[in-house]
Write a protein that holds these residues in place. Sequence first.
Motif, PDB file in Angstrom:
ATOM      1  N   THR A  86      -3.844  -7.944   0.316  1.00  0.00           N
ATOM      2  CA  THR A  86      -3.734  -8.908   0.609  1.00  0.00           C
ATOM      3  C   THR A  86      -3.079 -10.352   0.649  1.00  0.00           C
ATOM      4  O   THR A  86      -2.302 -10.531   1.554  1.00  0.00           O
ATOM      5  CB  THR A  86      -4.946  -8.936   2.260  1.00  0.00           C
ATOM      6  OG1 THR A  86      -6.316  -9.893   1.438  1.00  0.00           O
ATOM      7  CG2 THR A  86      -5.348  -7.941   2.832  1.00  0.00           C
ATOM      8  N   ALA A  87      -3.319 -10.601  -0.276  1.00  0.00           N
ATOM      9  CA  ALA A  87      -2.410 -11.458  -0.936  1.00  0.00           C
ATOM     10  C   ALA A  87      -0.636 -11.153  -1.514  1.00  0.00           C
ATOM     11  O   ALA A  87       0.351 -10.851  -1.393  1.00  0.00           O
ATOM     12  CB  ALA A  87      -2.477 -12.099  -1.773  1.00  0.00           C
ATOM     13  N   ILE A  88      -0.732 -10.059  -1.952  1.00  0.00           N
ATOM     14  CA  ILE A  88      -0.182  -9.698  -3.260  1.00  0.00           C
ATOM     15  C   ILE A  88       0.874  -8.030  -2.112  1.00  0.00           C
ATOM     16  O   ILE A  88       2.224  -7.747  -2.251  1.00  0.00           O
ATOM     17  CB  ILE A  88      -0.754  -8.646  -4.178  1.00  0.00           C
ATOM     18  CG1 ILE A  88      -1.514  -9.395  -5.362  1.00  0.00           C
ATOM     19  CG2 ILE A  88       0.354  -7.657  -5.003  1.00  0.00           C
ATOM     20  CD1 ILE A  88      -2.251  -8.738  -6.318  1.00  0.00           C
ATOM     21  N   TYR A  89       0.524  -7.933  -0.722  1.00  0.00           N
ATOM     22  CA  TYR A  89       0.961  -6.864  -0.329  1.00  0.00           C
ATOM     23  C   TYR A  89       2.046  -6.744   0.197  1.00  0.00           C
ATOM     24  O   TYR A  89       2.794  -6.092   0.067  1.00  0.00           O
ATOM     25  CB  TYR A  89      -0.424  -5.833  -0.119  1.00  0.00           C
ATOM     26  CG  TYR A  89      -0.561  -5.318  -0.782  1.00  0.00           C
ATOM     27  CD1 TYR A  89      -0.459  -5.095  -2.222  1.00  0.00           C
ATOM     28  CD2 TYR A  89      -1.637  -4.009  -0.614  1.00  0.00           C
ATOM     29  CE1 TYR A  89      -1.215  -4.119  -3.190  1.00  0.00           C
ATOM     30  CE2 TYR A  89      -2.687  -3.634  -1.499  1.00  0.00           C
ATOM     31  CZ  TYR A  89      -1.982  -3.778  -2.805  1.00  0.00           C
ATOM     32  OH  TYR A  89      -3.269  -3.378  -3.836  1.00  0.00           O
ATOM     33  N   PRO A  90       2.091  -8.312   0.705  1.00  0.00           N
ATOM     34  CA  PRO A  90       3.017  -8.406   1.897  1.00  0.00           C
ATOM     35  C   PRO A  90       4.197  -8.934   0.793  1.00  0.00           C
ATOM     36  O   PRO A  90       5.229  -9.217   1.330  1.00  0.00           O
ATOM     37  CB  PRO A  90       2.906  -9.934   2.640  1.00  0.00           C
ATOM     38  CG  PRO A  90       1.156  -9.999   2.708  1.00  0.00           C
ATOM     39  CD  PRO A  90       0.693  -8.874   0.684  1.00  0.00           C
ATOM     40  N   ILE A  91       4.497  -9.404  -0.298  1.00  0.00           N
ATOM     41  CA  ILE A  91       5.504  -9.560  -0.929  1.00  0.00           C
ATOM     42  C   ILE A  91       5.875  -8.192  -2.038  1.00  0.00           C
ATOM     43  O   ILE A  91       6.835  -8.086  -2.551  1.00  0.00           O
ATOM     44  CB  ILE A  91       4.975 -10.017  -2.061  1.00  0.00           C
ATOM     45  CG1 ILE A  91       4.353 -11.534  -2.361  1.00  0.00           C
ATOM     46  CG2 ILE A  91       5.712 -10.634  -3.186  1.00  0.00           C
ATOM     47  CD1 ILE A  91       5.554 -12.711  -1.329  1.00  0.00           C
ATOM     48  N   PHE A  92       5.059  -7.288  -1.911  1.00  0.00           N
ATOM     49  CA  PHE A  92       5.310  -5.918  -2.642  1.00  0.00           C
ATOM     50  C   PHE A  92       6.418  -4.844  -1.508  1.00  0.00           C
ATOM     51  O   PHE A  92       7.609  -4.731  -1.444  1.00  0.00           O
ATOM     52  CB  PHE A  92       4.517  -5.148  -3.178  1.00  0.00           C
ATOM     53  CG  PHE A  92       3.117  -4.709  -4.071  1.00  0.00           C
ATOM     54  CD1 PHE A  92       3.836  -6.003  -5.020  1.00  0.00           C
ATOM     55  CD2 PHE A  92       2.419  -4.069  -4.255  1.00  0.00           C
ATOM     56  CE1 PHE A  92       3.312  -5.558  -6.170  1.00  0.00           C
ATOM     57  CE2 PHE A  92       2.221  -4.424  -5.847  1.00  0.00           C
ATOM     58  CZ  PHE A  92       2.449  -5.067  -6.518  1.00  0.00           C
TER      59      PHE A  92
END
Lengths: 473, 473
Positions: free
Chosen positions: A112-118
């Motif tokens: 949930t930290a990484i996927y908004p940036i992906f």
Amino acid sequence: MTEAKLPGKENFSEWYHELLKAGEIIDVRYPVKGMCVWYPFGFALRRNVYDLMRELLDPDHQETQFPLLIPETEFMKEAEHIKGFEDEVYWVTHGGTSPLEIKLALRPTSETAIYPIFKLWVRSHADLPLKIYQIVNTFRYETKHTRPLIRLREITSFKEAHTVHATWDEAAEQVEAALNIYAEFYRRLAIPFLFARRPSWDKFPGSDYSIALDTVMPDGRTLQIGTAHLLGTNFATTYGITFENEGGEQEFANQTCYGVSERCIAALISVHGDDKGLVLPWSVAPVQVVIVPILFKDKERTLEVSREIKARLAAAGIRAAIDESDERPGAKFYKWEMKGVPIRIEIGPRDIENGVAVLARRDGKKLTVPLDGLLASIEEEAADLQEAMLARAQAFLASKVKDCETAEEARVQTAAGVARVAWCGSEECGHRIEEEVGAAVLGEPWRSSEKGERSCIVCGARTEKCALLARQY
Amino acid sequence: MTEAKLPGKENFSEWYHELLKAGEIIDVRYPVKGMCVWYPFGFALRRNVYDLMRELLDPDHQETQFPLLIPETEFMKEAEHIKGFEDEVYWVTHGGTSPLEIKLALRPTSETAIYPIFKLWVRSHADLPLKIYQIVNTFRYETKHTRPLIRLREITSFKEAHTVHATWDEAAEQVEAALNIYAEFYRRLAIPFLFARRPSWDKFPGSDYSIALDTVMPDGRTLQIGTAHLLGTNFATTYGITFENEGGEQEFANQTCYGVSERCIAALISVHGDDKGLVLPWSVAPVQVVIVPILFKDKERTLEVSREIKARLAAAGIRAAIDESDERPGAKFYKWEMKGVPIRIEIGPRDIENGVAVLARRDGKKLTVPLDGLLASIEEEAADLQEAMLARAQAFLASKVKDCETAEEARVQTAAGVARVAWCGSEECGHRIEEEVGAAVLGEPWRSSEKGERSCIVCGARTEKCALLARQY
């Protein structure tokens, strides 16, 4: 230097806890339960283990780092995922004395930290595949009993990889590639394991399926030491990770994630250690060779030759130490055996006269070798020792896995090992098996070549499927 | 690949923010202010920089890791220390949905996490000196304006060292040893700096004194890029860190701590970068050499030779890349200049015929060299480029520091630089200087050889002391 006497390994739990201390791996006296301090020696081991992981990942992944703190709003987006973690999340609610407007979760894992940036990084098929990893601390508010390096509230070294692909099939292939990397990682640590496809009720929250690596601990319970998850388009749909395909249309991306934590070090210690202490594989031992000069006459000459040997080994890239302390040789042997040093060189004035040295391997084998060919002898013994450790561990694991025909038989087997039983694959029968056997379904063996129709031990349906059962750490 | 056009470096703030993005260092779009994501390229740079730091520390320190979360009870013990941090601490108050019995602070720095354990590790003079370090994330709830890599709420890569000694003098010597290590670290990054002994009102909370390294940014403001603190027995007294001295008596230990954060990377980018993008020192550039084949005829042959060159460079331990994309050479040059690659090799069919290649240095120097001696030429140019970068940066820094006789003169100077003024050393005059000049007292120059009596610009007292003044990041 701690000089505690270890309990025998047959008392696994006590032995493990004592060894973490006597071997100077971690200090559990930190004033928060489930959080611990790496001793310098333990950290040196950890560095070598994670450097090995980096070596295996770097050719096909890029290392990155994402923030620890995840806003509640992002964290809560993926319903199934949050359900899997909500009881275990630590929340930051205040900055200084002011309450925060939006609470921040300490990552239990970083989807949930990484996927908004992906979502921002992935625009077109040309950006795919995207393969990144990070090695970070993560947090779980464990309410169960915590165990050093096994069940921690601060997981100090979680290596998590996250990949994005155009198709489900490519993502599934990536799961296999990840399993290959982990298999190689554990081969180099001489740790055998079982692959299992976790049952539906134990897969990663939000995934299509999860494959795990389980090793068998000395008491016959299993330890999950790695997992790879096929996420499909589940998270992509939630976080809006889309790409323009070659036809110019927007599609949801397919994803995977896979991880290994410091449990790999718990396994390293548990699988190989013995009543004398740590037994570390050559590949990652902080000290690979210790030189113990036998000092009773011609001290200076003996020390001089010892230092020459150390310099030769260091020049060859071997992590060598020399013990020049005033202790008796026996005390030195004891100390370095506790630290798991693979090879000890003993050298005294008579050896020097004869142009030889004694090599003592951590598995007990001793041999006298000419000083001329010392480096070649060490390399040979190191390779042989590493193989012997793996073979020994594999034989142990094989001895701990047994086909069982009935729940009762499986109950007896899982008291100190892994049972394999026929299982039709249904969730209902799976839960019944867990109840009747009193152990967990690890899942179906993955990449297993064994086939053959048997009857599900619950419903009797004919099936080629089977389940691995064990009590788990 | 981001193809943003950079604003000129004279617009430092905009230039810096754009370059972090265009150079793919960090992504600031994470949904929590002051927390950011390392792009893979940025992280590769970070890895090289911190590997360099490890290389310099490892001979005399041991790496460890301590927990992130500090119980309020430990955190609150050192009164002066907590006063320095209490407004900036993030607090974890809940695990799952339950309130925690004791709140947990996210470390703003780790003294209060580490020293209760040092109390257990240090027993006798034989355990001293103890020198450890860790590279971890730390947290500050910044209420001021945050700035990527400069003022973050999650400091992603804080290298903090902590040492314990028998005497105050030995601890003071360790501070000097730490400054030497940092000086060497920044020399290898080609970043010049000033040493300053921070004034009493700006020293580390709980220390006897603090020495800082400040570099001068392109706009003339200073950036603190490292600090070393003499803690004396202050923390030892609070946390009960005592040792049995050779006479058999218990004594409080003397301590130091010193740290460098990812500001070292902010400095690297800011000091060296230009209007075309990053300019990275050879020592840490993720790509040291990029080969750009000029493809217009004999494409296959040109590619083949380019790949051979890459293999030769890689075999020599040089981080080399080859750009085989379809873009025009100009576009490739632009792209790799943005990434700060120190040396570009251009090679086309005519060069191959003539047995030469063109080396283009990131500082604009171009030369044609024989393919035979390519490796030697590259090594020579790399060393020369690194020296040229340092010399250029040193000249810039020197041009930004000026002796001033009056507060008014210092006010003008500190608009875009550092002023040096005579200061009697009293706190009262120090505060007056800060008010009148409108800049901060960085402190007294440390290790400065310049002496000579002048009059304090406030009270007029004759003094050999002086103060460095600047506007600070």
